[in-house]
Design a protein around this motif. Structure first.
Motif, short mmCIF file in Angstrom:
data_model
loop_
_atom_site.label_atom_id
_atom_site.label_comp_id
_atom_site.label_asym_id
_atom_site.label_seq_id
_atom_site.Cartn_x
_atom_site.Cartn_y
_atom_site.Cartn_z
N ALA A 91 0.83 -1.20 0.00
CA ALA A 91 0.00 0.00 0.00
C ALA A 91 0.86 1.25 0.00
CB ALA A 91 -0.93 -0.01 1.22
N TYR A 92 1.95 1.21 0.76
CA TYR A 92 2.83 2.37 0.86
C TYR A 92 3.60 2.60 -0.43
CZ TYR A 92 6.73 5.28 2.35
OH TYR A 92 7.66 6.27 2.43
N VAL A 93 4.12 1.53 -1.01
CA VAL A 93 4.90 1.66 -2.24
C VAL A 93 4.03 2.21 -3.38
CG1 VAL A 93 6.11 0.35 -4.04
CG2 VAL A 93 6.59 -0.10 -1.62
N GLU A 94 2.77 1.81 -3.40
CA GLU A 94 1.88 2.24 -4.48
C GLU A 94 1.39 3.68 -4.28
OE1 GLU A 94 -1.30 -0.57 -4.73
OE2 GLU A 94 0.04 -2.26 -5.16
N GLU A 95 1.12 4.07 -3.05
CA GLU A 95 0.57 5.41 -2.79
C GLU A 95 1.27 6.01 -1.58
OE1 GLU A 95 -1.54 6.95 -4.62
OE2 GLU A 95 -2.31 5.36 -5.91
N ALA A 96 2.54 6.36 -1.73
CA ALA A 96 3.34 6.78 -0.58
C ALA A 96 2.78 8.02 0.10
CB ALA A 96 4.78 7.03 -1.02
N LEU A 97 2.42 9.03 -0.66
CA LEU A 97 1.99 10.29 -0.05
C LEU A 97 0.57 10.21 0.50
CD1 LEU A 97 3.52 12.98 -2.41
CD2 LEU A 97 4.40 12.09 -0.26
N GLU A 98 -0.21 9.22 0.05
CA GLU A 98 -1.58 9.06 0.54
C GLU A 98 -1.66 8.01 1.65
OE1 GLU A 98 -0.92 9.21 -2.87
OE2 GLU A 98 -1.42 11.33 -2.71
N THR A 99 -0.52 7.48 2.04
CA THR A 99 -0.50 6.40 3.03
C THR A 99 0.32 6.81 4.24
OG1 THR A 99 -0.63 4.75 1.26
CG2 THR A 99 0.10 3.97 3.43
N ARG A 100 -0.22 6.61 5.43
CA ARG A 100 0.56 6.76 6.65
C ARG A 100 1.17 5.40 6.95
NH1 ARG A 100 0.48 9.81 11.45
NH2 ARG A 100 2.35 9.20 12.61
N PHE A 101 2.46 5.31 6.86
CA PHE A 101 3.15 4.04 7.01
C PHE A 101 3.96 4.06 8.30
CE2 PHE A 101 6.79 1.21 6.28
CZ PHE A 101 6.14 0.05 5.85
N ILE A 102 3.88 2.98 9.06
CA ILE A 102 4.57 2.90 10.35
C ILE A 102 5.33 1.59 10.41
CG2 ILE A 102 4.29 2.82 12.86
CD1 ILE A 102 1.74 4.45 12.53
N GLN A 103 6.62 1.68 10.71
CA GLN A 103 7.42 0.47 10.92
C GLN A 103 8.29 0.68 12.16
OE1 GLN A 103 10.30 -0.50 7.96
NE2 GLN A 103 11.20 1.52 7.88
N SER A 104 8.85 -0.43 12.65
CA SER A 104 9.74 -0.40 13.82
C SER A 104 9.07 0.26 15.02
CB SER A 104 11.05 0.34 13.47
OG SER A 104 11.70 -0.26 12.38
N PHE A 105 7.73 0.17 15.12
CA PHE A 105 7.07 0.86 16.22
C PHE A 105 7.29 0.17 17.57
CE2 PHE A 105 3.93 -1.99 14.39
CZ PHE A 105 3.21 -2.49 15.45
N LYS A 106 7.84 -1.03 17.55
CA LYS A 106 8.19 -1.69 18.81
C LYS A 106 9.18 -0.84 19.61
CE LYS A 106 10.39 -5.88 20.65
NZ LYS A 106 11.03 -7.17 20.31
N THR A 107 10.00 -0.06 18.92
CA THR A 107 11.02 0.73 19.61
C THR A 107 10.41 1.79 20.54
OG1 THR A 107 11.16 2.26 17.74
CG2 THR A 107 12.69 0.41 17.76
N PHE A 108 9.10 2.07 20.38
CA PHE A 108 8.44 3.05 21.24
C PHE A 108 7.70 2.41 22.41
CE2 PHE A 108 8.40 4.98 16.92
CZ PHE A 108 9.26 6.03 17.18
N ALA A 109 7.72 1.09 22.52
CA ALA A 109 6.91 0.40 23.52
C ALA A 109 7.19 0.88 24.93
CB ALA A 109 7.14 -1.11 23.43
N ALA A 110 8.45 1.10 25.26
CA ALA A 110 8.84 1.46 26.63
C ALA A 110 9.12 2.95 26.78
CB ALA A 110 10.06 0.66 27.04
N SER A 111 8.69 3.75 25.82
CA SER A 111 8.96 5.18 25.86
C SER A 111 7.80 5.94 26.48
CB SER A 111 9.23 5.72 24.46
OG SER A 111 9.30 7.13 24.46
#
Length: 438
Positions: free
Chosen positions: A74-94
């Motif tokens: 979804a992100y590759v096809e419509e990058a500017l129309e997509t909110r993409f989130i990865q590596s969100f585990k890094t915020f678990a303890a923040s």
């Protein structure tokens, strides 16, 4: 009447990938497979995408949520129309991360994790249709961040996993899950060092395993961790091979002066999904202006094309291919081809190892810390089990070969051992030996 051991789900929720395993009636752990657009896989990417479909007639706009490889598509096809989130585990303890706003809706960390898990469950098909009460969730030895709040992270995990219907939610250290998977093969008592290399962290546990009349017993002797692993290696490749071909280190002319091109434009390459944000920022206008006065304008033109045409994901696929090739060969060719951009360079393994020397040093320190905490001498470590994708990197393996020799090193199930071990832990009569409740 013989007590029946309940079926258990083991979930290795990772920074980069998530793997799920379930125990069947035969007592074995089965790793779930997903029919992804690119083919069957077991490592489900820990990503989310959010899109909003325009309203049709009287129907309100629809929010489309996806996860894993479907989110990437979804992100590759419509990058500017997509909110993409990865590596969100890094915020678990923040504690600093309280929420993010997506299409005027507030999402706390547990909302993101629950959304991810619900899509993962959907794509798991029949295997995840009827979930048991018990789940064993992997957790890092040390959560990511400068001042991680462990209890906050577990509270957030608890809320998210409860939304899937789990009522018996327990946590086990990720390297302990891998250790349990490995320890089933032990025939004698042993001190085992487990090294688990993920995308964002490298974790180490030393555990004493003993055979007894009641089965396998264990005692945790030491744990340590460091916030560097595969993602940091990827960025080193980008920084040394790709960014210089896109203008990093170059110069431009302005008002009769020659100045260096700002380095901040290349910081976004630490994560490929950030490139679309750069494309939509004020910096993009500055980059286009710089290309007109740069001493090597063709390099800035390449950068502009990569950003305009959203080639970030393809770039990181090329980086992964190089890293994999250098795990087998002393020299390989880095090749990135997208649109009119071609970057092709031979790379020696020794070069790559020089680039990642700071990360290797940090890993060595963490290994030494675990050994020191255990109170054991190096020669008292009987077996070493390496798991996780970064364990394939020869320079990483050499850290352990030098300390322990090759005879004590074991590998296998690099991507599936943790989830399998977590699921098998759920069948133990004394769960408190291996895991903790929320």
């Amino acid at each position: 009447m013989t007590r029946q051991t309940p079926q258990t789900v083991g979930i290795d929720f990772g920074t980069t990938n998530t793997v799920v395993a379930v125990t069947g009636a035969d007592g074995h752990a089965l790793v779930l497979r997903f029919d992804a657009p690119t083919g069957e896989l077991t490592a489900f990417r820990s990503t989310l995408s959010f899109q909003v479909e325009p309203a049709v007639g009287a129907e309100p706009p629809r929010r489309l949520v996806e996860a894993g490889p479907w989110a990437i598509d979804a992100y590759v096809e419509e990058a500017l129309e997509t909110r993409f989130i990865q590596s969100f585990k890094t915020f678990a303890a923040s504690a600093a991360f309280t929420e993010t706003v997506i299409d005027n809706r507030r999402y706390a960390f547990e909302d993101l994790l629950a959304a991810f898990l619900l899509r993962l469950r959907l794509h798991g098909g029949e295997a995840m249709a009827d979930l048991p009460a018990r789940v064993i969730v992997g957790r890092p030895v040390t959560f990511a961040g400068g001042a991680p709040d462990e209890q906050l992270a577990l509270k957030r995990y608890e809320a998210a996993f409860a939304r899937l219907g789990f009522t018996d939610i327990r946590y086990a250290y990720e390297p302990v899950g891998a250790a349990f998977f490995f320890a089933r093969t032990l025939k004698t008592d042993a001190n085992v060092l487990v090294a688990d290399f993920g995308g964002g962290t490298s974790d180490f546990s030393i555990i004493r395993f003993e055979q007894s009349d009641q089965g396998l017993r264990s005692k945790a002797l030491a744990q340590s961790g460091v916030g560097v692993a595969g993602d940091a290696f990827d960025y080193r490749i980008i920084d040394h091979l790709v960014s210089p071909e896109l203008g990093k280190g170059g110069q431009y002319h302005t008002f009769g002066k020659t100045l260096p091109i700002p380095q901040r434009y290349y910081a976004a390459f630490a994560r490929w999904d950030q490139l679309a944000l750069l494309r939509a920022s004020k910096d993009m206008r500055d980059i286009r202006a710089l290309a007109r006065t740069a001493t090597e304008p063709e390099k800035l033109d390449r950068l502009i094309e990569i950003l305009d045409d959203n080639h970030g994901y393809a770039l990181y696929q090329s980086v992964s291919a190089l890293k994999m090739a250098l795990s087998h060969d002393d020299e390989a060719t880095f090749r990135f081809k997208a649109g009119s951009v071609l970057i092709e360079t031979p790379v020696k393994r020794s070069q790559f190892e020089h680039w990642i020397a700071p990360e290797l040093a940090a890993i060595e320190v963490a290994v030494d810390e675990a050994i020191e905490k255990s109170g054991l001498a190096t020669e008292q470590i009987d077996r070493v089990f390496l798991t996780g994708g970064t364990s394939f990197v020869p320079a990483v393996r050499n850290i352990f070969y030098k300390r322990f020799g090759t005879d004590r090193i074991e590998t296998g199930g690099e991507f599936e051992s943790i989830a399998s071990g977590l699921a098998l832990i759920g069948r133990e009569s004394d769960l408190d030996v291996w895991s903790q409740s929320g």
